[in-house]
Scaffold this motif. Structure first.
Motif, PDB file in Angstrom:
ATOM      1  N   LEU A  72       0.831  -1.211   0.000  1.00  0.00           N
ATOM      2  CA  LEU A  72       0.000   0.000   0.000  1.00  0.00           C
ATOM      3  C   LEU A  72       0.861   1.255   0.000  1.00  0.00           C
ATOM      4  O   LEU A  72       0.609   2.201  -0.754  1.00  0.00           O
ATOM      5  N   ASP A 117      -6.109  11.800  -3.414  1.00  0.00           N
ATOM      6  CA  ASP A 117      -6.611  10.598  -4.101  1.00  0.00           C
ATOM      7  C   ASP A 117      -5.918   9.336  -3.591  1.00  0.00           C
ATOM      8  O   ASP A 117      -6.546   8.292  -3.457  1.00  0.00           O
ATOM      9  N   ASN A 118      -4.625   9.433  -3.328  1.00  0.00           N
ATOM     10  CA  ASN A 118      -3.899   8.270  -2.820  1.00  0.00           C
ATOM     11  C   ASN A 118      -4.409   7.869  -1.440  1.00  0.00           C
ATOM     12  O   ASN A 118      -4.577   6.677  -1.156  1.00  0.00           O
ATOM     13  N   TYR A 154     -11.893  -2.615   2.271  1.00  0.00           N
ATOM     14  CA  TYR A 154     -12.136  -3.909   1.623  1.00  0.00           C
ATOM     15  C   TYR A 154     -11.470  -5.041   2.404  1.00  0.00           C
ATOM     16  O   TYR A 154     -12.068  -6.092   2.624  1.00  0.00           O
ATOM     17  N   ARG A 174       2.584   1.514  -3.535  1.00  0.00           N
ATOM     18  CA  ARG A 174       1.669   1.808  -4.645  1.00  0.00           C
ATOM     19  C   ARG A 174       1.059   3.201  -4.561  1.00  0.00           C
ATOM     20  O   ARG A 174       0.790   3.822  -5.585  1.00  0.00           O
ATOM     21  N   TYR A 175       0.819   3.670  -3.336  1.00  0.00           N
ATOM     22  CA  TYR A 175       0.101   4.939  -3.186  1.00  0.00           C
ATOM     23  C   TYR A 175       0.962   6.077  -2.643  1.00  0.00           C
ATOM     24  O   TYR A 175       0.439   7.117  -2.268  1.00  0.00           O
ATOM     25  N   GLU A 187      -9.974   3.010   0.865  1.00  0.00           N
ATOM     26  CA  GLU A 187     -10.858   2.073   0.156  1.00  0.00           C
ATOM     27  C   GLU A 187     -10.314   0.643   0.260  1.00  0.00           C
ATOM     28  O   GLU A 187     -11.069  -0.299   0.513  1.00  0.00           O
ATOM     29  N   GLU A 188      -9.014   0.481   0.072  1.00  0.00           N
ATOM     30  CA  GLU A 188      -8.417  -0.860   0.164  1.00  0.00           C
ATOM     31  C   GLU A 188      -8.475  -1.403   1.591  1.00  0.00           C
ATOM     32  O   GLU A 188      -8.744  -2.585   1.800  1.00  0.00           O
ATOM     33  N   ASN A 217      -7.421   8.400  -0.290  1.00  0.00           N
ATOM     34  CA  ASN A 217      -8.746   7.796  -0.504  1.00  0.00           C
ATOM     35  C   ASN A 217      -8.630   6.363  -1.007  1.00  0.00           C
ATOM     36  O   ASN A 217      -9.398   5.493  -0.596  1.00  0.00           O
ATOM     37  N   ASN A 218      -7.679   6.106  -1.902  1.00  0.00           N
ATOM     38  CA  ASN A 218      -7.475   4.745  -2.420  1.00  0.00           C
ATOM     39  C   ASN A 218      -7.016   3.788  -1.319  1.00  0.00           C
ATOM     40  O   ASN A 218      -7.463   2.637  -1.256  1.00  0.00           O
ATOM     41  N   VAL A 219      -6.132   4.258  -0.444  1.00  0.00           N
ATOM     42  CA  VAL A 219      -5.667   3.427   0.666  1.00  0.00           C
ATOM     43  C   VAL A 219      -6.837   3.110   1.597  1.00  0.00           C
ATOM     44  O   VAL A 219      -7.020   1.959   2.008  1.00  0.00           O
TER      45      VAL A 219
END
Length: 158
Positions: free
Chosen positions: A47, A71-72, A82, A50-51, A78-79, A74-76
């Motif tokens: 993580l 955005d990064n 999940y 990648r971000y 989100e992951e 937010n992506n972290v």
């Protein structure tokens, strides 16, 4: 001095500069910390790499994520959501079709569990034969519709 400052900036800015690092705090269940870190730290390292971010987790389940890019972050988040999401009735997951049979498709959820998406549920939702629409390797959204006493999972399409 305050008068001069107020004459130039009389209210806070609507947005921070793009060069200012951002930080967000989320809370996860303490039992899920190991899932975020992964074996030998492989998940958290992935993580971070990648971000382009920094992730700190304390023993209470407080996770701090910082990066220059919103955005990064937010992506972290989100992951992490999940990874920590429980497999329970009504939950929606992205799953990968791993096997097609006469009676339906087996879909792998979270790389941990497989569930059965019955042909009748596919046909009812799509009004088409599943062999035309669903194939092995396909990624699709599924809803957990039932978990029996043996832990077998039944799925349906959203």
């Amino acid at each position: 001095i305050l008068q001069i400052m107020n004459s130039k900036i009389n209210k806070p800015l609507d947005r921070l500069s793009t060069s200012v690092p951002k930080i967000r705090k989320i809370k996860i269940d303490k039992e899920q910390i190991k899932n975020i870190i992964g074996k030998n730290g492989v998940i958290i390292k992935s993580l971070v790499e990648r971000y382009d971010c920094k992730i700190d987790i304390n023993e209470e389940g407080i996770v701090l994520i910082s990066s220059k890019y919103e955005d990064n972050i937010n992506n972290v988040i989100e992951e992490i959501d999940y990874i920590t999401k429980e497999i329970e009735i009504g939950a929606i997951f992205k799953g990968k079709v791993i096997k097609l049979t006469q009676f339906g498709a087996f879909v792998n959820i979270k790389d941990k569990k497989d569930g059965l998406l019955k042909i009748k549920k596919i046909e009812k939702k799509k009004n088409i034969s599943p062999s035309w629409e669903i194939y092995e390797g396909m990624i699709l959204d599924v809803i957990i519709s039932k978990i029996d006493n043996n832990g077998k999972i039944s799925l349906k399409l959203p």
